[in-house]
Enzyme design. Structure first.
Site, PDB file in Angstrom:
ATOM      1  N   GLY A   1      50.356  45.008  40.452  1.00 22.25           N
ATOM      2  CA  GLY A   1      49.564  44.604  39.282  1.00 22.25           C
ATOM      3  C   GLY A   1      50.195  45.047  37.975  1.00 22.25           C
TER       4      GLY A   1
ATOM      5  CB  SER B   1      52.226  41.144  35.231  1.00 24.96           C
ATOM      6  OG  SER B   1      51.457  40.815  36.380  1.00 24.96           O
ATOM      7  N   GLY B   2      49.415  43.058  34.634  1.00 29.03           N
ATOM      8  CA  GLY B   2      48.050  42.900  34.146  1.00 29.03           C
ATOM      9  C   GLY B   2      47.722  43.824  32.981  1.00 29.03           C
ATOM     10  CG  LEU B   3      43.700  45.488  30.540  1.00 27.46           C
ATOM     11  CD1 LEU B   3      44.052  45.388  29.066  1.00 27.46           C
ATOM     12  CD2 LEU B   3      42.186  45.310  30.741  1.00 27.46           C
TER      13      LEU B   3
ATOM     14  N   GLY C   1      48.349  47.517  34.035  1.00 28.78           N
ATOM     15  CA  GLY C   1      49.789  47.712  34.276  1.00 28.78           C
ATOM     16  C   GLY C   1      50.578  47.695  32.975  1.00 28.78           C
TER      17      GLY C   1
ATOM     18  CE1 TYR D   1      37.291  44.201  41.092  1.00 27.68           C
ATOM     19  CE2 TYR D   1      35.385  45.540  40.501  1.00 27.68           C
ATOM     20  CZ  TYR D   1      36.733  45.251  40.374  1.00 27.68           C
ATOM     21  OH  TYR D   1      37.517  45.999  39.528  1.00 27.68           O
TER      22      TYR D   1
ATOM     23  CE  LYS E   1      39.170  46.914  42.733  1.00 23.96           C
ATOM     24  NZ  LYS E   1      40.555  47.326  42.493  1.00 23.96           N
TER      25      LYS E   1
ATOM     26  CG  ASN F   1      33.209  47.703  31.301  1.00 25.66           C
ATOM     27  OD1 ASN F   1      32.625  48.399  32.138  1.00 25.66           O
ATOM     28  ND2 ASN F   1      32.872  46.461  31.049  1.00 25.66           N
TER      29      ASN F   1
ATOM     30  CE  LYS G   1      31.732  34.493  24.054  1.00 21.02           C
ATOM     31  NZ  LYS G   1      30.361  34.421  24.592  1.00 21.02           N
TER      32      LYS G   1
HETATM   33  P1  NAP Z   1      44.362  41.933  35.449  1.00 21.83           P
HETATM   34  O1  NAP Z   1      44.739  42.044  34.026  1.00 21.83           O
HETATM   35  O2  NAP Z   1      43.634  40.710  35.895  1.00 21.83           O
HETATM   36  O3  NAP Z   1      45.700  42.089  36.302  1.00 21.83           O
HETATM   37  C1  NAP Z   1      45.650  41.896  37.694  1.00 21.83           C
HETATM   38  C2  NAP Z   1      47.005  42.207  38.244  1.00 21.83           C
HETATM   39  O4  NAP Z   1      46.977  42.019  39.663  1.00 21.83           O
HETATM   40  C3  NAP Z   1      48.104  41.287  37.693  1.00 21.83           C
HETATM   41  O5  NAP Z   1      49.302  42.001  37.598  1.00 21.83           O
HETATM   42  C4  NAP Z   1      48.211  40.224  38.788  1.00 21.83           C
HETATM   43  O6  NAP Z   1      49.485  39.604  38.844  1.00 21.83           O
HETATM   44  C5  NAP Z   1      47.977  41.087  40.019  1.00 21.83           C
HETATM   45  N1  NAP Z   1      47.507  40.298  41.148  1.00 21.83           N
HETATM   46  C6  NAP Z   1      46.340  39.587  41.234  1.00 21.83           C
HETATM   47  N2  NAP Z   1      46.273  38.941  42.415  1.00 21.83           N
HETATM   48  C7  NAP Z   1      47.415  39.247  43.084  1.00 21.83           C
HETATM   49  C8  NAP Z   1      47.950  38.875  44.341  1.00 21.83           C
HETATM   50  N3  NAP Z   1      47.287  38.072  45.179  1.00 21.83           N
HETATM   51  N4  NAP Z   1      49.160  39.360  44.699  1.00 21.83           N
HETATM   52  C9  NAP Z   1      49.855  40.165  43.872  1.00 21.83           C
HETATM   53  N5  NAP Z   1      49.394  40.575  42.665  1.00 21.83           N
HETATM   54  C10 NAP Z   1      48.198  40.106  42.278  1.00 21.83           C
HETATM   55  O7  NAP Z   1      43.482  43.159  35.927  1.00 21.83           O
HETATM   56  P2  NAP Z   1      43.410  44.629  35.308  1.00 21.83           P
HETATM   57  O8  NAP Z   1      42.239  44.646  34.397  1.00 21.83           O
HETATM   58  O9  NAP Z   1      44.740  45.066  34.822  1.00 21.83           O
HETATM   59  O10 NAP Z   1      43.000  45.463  36.598  1.00 21.83           O
HETATM   60  C11 NAP Z   1      43.877  46.425  37.183  1.00 21.83           C
HETATM   61  C12 NAP Z   1      43.067  47.299  38.112  1.00 21.83           C
HETATM   62  O11 NAP Z   1      42.087  48.008  37.368  1.00 21.83           O
HETATM   63  C13 NAP Z   1      42.311  46.516  39.195  1.00 21.83           C
HETATM   64  O12 NAP Z   1      42.413  47.212  40.421  1.00 21.83           O
HETATM   65  C14 NAP Z   1      40.886  46.501  38.689  1.00 21.83           C
HETATM   66  O13 NAP Z   1      39.975  46.399  39.750  1.00 21.83           O
HETATM   67  C15 NAP Z   1      40.819  47.839  37.972  1.00 21.83           C
HETATM   68  N6  NAP Z   1      39.782  47.937  36.938  1.00 21.83           N
HETATM   69  C16 NAP Z   1      39.794  47.075  35.872  1.00 21.83           C
HETATM   70  C17 NAP Z   1      38.792  47.186  34.913  1.00 21.83           C
HETATM   71  C18 NAP Z   1      38.725  46.257  33.721  1.00 21.83           C
HETATM   72  O14 NAP Z   1      37.772  46.355  32.936  1.00 21.83           O
HETATM   73  N7  NAP Z   1      39.683  45.373  33.518  1.00 21.83           N
HETATM   74  C19 NAP Z   1      37.810  48.187  35.020  1.00 21.83           C
HETATM   75  C20 NAP Z   1      37.865  49.072  36.106  1.00 21.83           C
HETATM   76  C21 NAP Z   1      38.860  48.938  37.048  1.00 21.83           C
HETATM   77  P3  NAP Z   1      49.811  38.300  37.920  1.00 21.83           P
HETATM   78  O15 NAP Z   1      49.903  38.781  36.503  1.00 21.83           O
HETATM   79  O16 NAP Z   1      51.112  37.822  38.428  1.00 21.83           O
HETATM   80  O17 NAP Z   1      48.679  37.357  38.133  1.00 21.83           O
HETATM   81  P1  GDP Z   2      30.533  44.092  33.579  1.00 19.17           P
HETATM   82  O1  GDP Z   2      30.706  45.191  32.593  1.00 19.17           O
HETATM   83  O2  GDP Z   2      31.148  44.377  34.894  1.00 19.17           O
HETATM   84  O3  GDP Z   2      29.094  43.667  33.699  1.00 19.17           O
HETATM   85  O4  GDP Z   2      31.326  42.787  33.095  1.00 19.17           O
HETATM   86  P2  GDP Z   2      31.661  42.175  31.670  1.00 19.17           P
HETATM   87  O5  GDP Z   2      32.803  42.873  31.058  1.00 19.17           O
HETATM   88  O6  GDP Z   2      31.803  40.710  31.935  1.00 19.17           O
HETATM   89  O7  GDP Z   2      30.407  42.444  30.711  1.00 19.17           O
HETATM   90  C1  GDP Z   2      29.202  41.774  30.937  1.00 19.17           C
HETATM   91  C2  GDP Z   2      28.174  42.139  29.883  1.00 19.17           C
HETATM   92  O8  GDP Z   2      28.569  41.621  28.612  1.00 19.17           O
HETATM   93  C3  GDP Z   2      26.855  41.468  30.218  1.00 19.17           C
HETATM   94  O9  GDP Z   2      25.796  42.230  29.662  1.00 19.17           O
HETATM   95  C4  GDP Z   2      26.987  40.130  29.485  1.00 19.17           C
HETATM   96  O10 GDP Z   2      25.723  39.527  29.213  1.00 19.17           O
HETATM   97  C5  GDP Z   2      27.656  40.612  28.194  1.00 19.17           C
HETATM   98  N1  GDP Z   2      28.409  39.568  27.463  1.00 19.17           N
HETATM   99  C6  GDP Z   2      28.115  39.120  26.201  1.00 19.17           C
HETATM  100  N2  GDP Z   2      28.967  38.175  25.809  1.00 19.17           N
HETATM  101  C7  GDP Z   2      29.869  38.028  26.836  1.00 19.17           C
HETATM  102  C8  GDP Z   2      31.023  37.212  27.002  1.00 19.17           C
HETATM  103  O11 GDP Z   2      31.409  36.419  26.140  1.00 19.17           O
HETATM  104  N3  GDP Z   2      31.710  37.361  28.178  1.00 19.17           N
HETATM  105  C9  GDP Z   2      31.326  38.234  29.150  1.00 19.17           C
HETATM  106  N4  GDP Z   2      32.055  38.346  30.257  1.00 19.17           N
HETATM  107  N5  GDP Z   2      30.216  39.002  29.030  1.00 19.17           N
HETATM  108  C10 GDP Z   2      29.501  38.907  27.880  1.00 19.17           C
END
Ligand code: NAP
Ligand code: GDP
Length: 324
Positions: free
Chosen positions: A16, A18-20, A22, A146, A150, A175, A197
């Site tokens: 991961g 390339s993601g947020l 990473g 999910y 997890k 988050n 938005k």
């Molecule tokens: P993200 O931006 O969507 O990035 C997901 C990453 O996983 C990308 O590098 C993607 O590769 C890779 N990936 C997805 N499907 C795959 C597959 N089938 N095979 C190989 N690689 C794959 O997500 P993120 O927010 O960085 O999340 C990273 C970790 O933090 C996750 O485990 C997530 O559950 C955890 N997390 C995130 C949040 C949040 O708010 N974002 C909060 C708590 C925990 P590509 O770029 O190539 O698609």
């Molecule tokens: P969560 O924190 O796992 O629930 O996921 P989200 O990051 O999607 O946040 C969801 C919360 O944000 C909920 O209370 C939604 O009603 C509120 N929300 C308000 N506007 C938006 C929007 O444009 N996108 C998303 N994803 N959630 C929104």
């Protein structure tokens, strides 16, 4: 190849990459103050291997021969994507996690740090939430796929440790937001969704629409702060049990407040409206970071307004290429 003079080099494979999150780790490692001469970091994306495919995962471990793994890859999305695709969230993440942990086991990887999330905790719970409560009851119905996938990482970590003495552990971020997030309005999380938005609202001269009531509460962590904490977790976190990576409880904010911060950073002055026909999801998931504070009492988080401003500026500057 860099090494410390001992000849022992840590090869840290980041799934991961390339993601947020990473990209947050990569940014932190661009500062030489955060690097170490005996470490080689290898960042993967889905283009290197589809981690749902056990053979592809095995091949990538054979190729890179990691000593450590930071397992970030996951099928990820905001509330609305979760509500529509619980089966995909369950199956894709179960497969990725089992393949990565099994290959790490087969290749004698010294340490694996995987990522859970504060949204996997029980829906009906006491607050604040702490690390002991992960399995105490069903998760919120919006994201059970999910959540159960997890939660099973923690169970697997415990079992690999008990049966084979392996050191596989996990972190529980709240988050996350920052540059390189998924800014897709339908699929992404709230903060990138509202940034996208607000960009469109500014162009159209319309108000920013917040889905739901705007009343739910969240703790947010900036991806660059999380990147620093993940370096620490890979290098120094000594427990198999998970650790919450979150700002303090006093930093919890309402979604409406987040929308105000975004409008200020975007210089959008068309007002904010709510759409209560859309789901609020979990009202709150207030997490306690006492364990993190025990290990890192003086860690400083970026002030949220500053982090939101940096993220908005990144999105505006990278509008053409941002994931959206
Ligand atoms: P993200 O931006 O969507 O990035 C997901 C990453 O996983 C990308 O590098 C993607 O590769 C890779 N990936 C997805 N499907 C795959 C597959 N089938 N095979 C190989 N690689 C794959 O997500 P993120 O927010 O960085 O999340 C990273 C970790 O933090 C996750 O485990 C997530 O559950 C955890 N997390 C995130 C949040 C949040 O708010 N974002 C909060 C708590 C925990 P590509 O770029 O190539 O698609
Ligand atoms: P969560 O924190 O796992 O629930 O996921 P989200 O990051 O999607 O946040 C969801 C919360 O944000 C909920 O209370 C939604 O009603 C509120 N929300 C308000 N506007 C938006 C929007 O444009 N996108 C998303 N994803 N959630 C929104």
């Amino acid at each position: 190849m860099p090494n410390s003079g001992t000849g022992i080099v840590k090869r840290i494979l980041v799934t991961g990459g390339s993601g947020l999150v990473g990209q947050g780790v990569r940014r932190v490692l661009e500062d030489p103050a955060n690097t170490r001469p005996d470490e080689v970091w290898i960042f993967l994306s889905s283009k290197d291997a589809d981690l749902r495919d056990a053979k592809a995962v095995e091949a990538i471990f054979e190729k890179h021969k990691p000593t450590h793994v930071l397992h970030l890859a996951a099928f990820v999305g905001g509330l609305f994507r979760n509500m529509q695709r619980n089966l995909d969230f369950l199956r894709f993440n179960l497969a990725m996690n089992d393949n990565v942990l099994n290959s790490a086991f087969q290749h004698n990887v010294t340490k694996v740090v995987s990522c859970l999330s504060t949204c996997i905790f029980p829906d009906k719970t006491e607050y604040p939430i702490d690390e002991s409560m992960v399995h105490n009851g069903p998760p919120h119905q919006s994201n059970y796929g999910y959540s159960y996938a997890k939660r099973l990482i923690d169970i697997q970590n415990r079992a690999y440790n008990e049966q084979h003495g392996r050191f596989f552990t996990s972190v529980i971020p709240t988050n996350v937001f920052g540059p390189h997030d998924n800014f897709n309005i339908e699929d992404g999380h709230v903060l990138p969704g509202l940034i996208h938005k607000s960009y469109l609202a500014k162009e159209a001269g319309t108000p920013l629409t917040v889905w739901g009531t705007g009343k739910p509460l969240r703790q947010f962590i900036y991806s660059l702060d999380l990147g620093k904490l993940l370096l620490w977790a890979v290098r120094d976190y000594p427990e198999v049990e998970p650790i919450i990576l979150s700002v303090d409880e006093s930093q919890e904010v309402s979604i409406a407040h987040v929308a105000e911060m975004i409008c200020k950073a975007m210089n959008l002055r068309n007002g904010i409206e709510t759409d209560p026909t859309k789901s609020d999801g979990q009202f709150k998931k207030t997490a306690n970071n006492a364990k993190l504070r025990k290990y890192l009492p003086s860690f400083e988080f970026t002030p949220m307004e500053q982090a939101v401003k940096e993220t908005v500026d990144w999105f505006v500057a990278n509008f053409a290429v941002a994931r959206k």
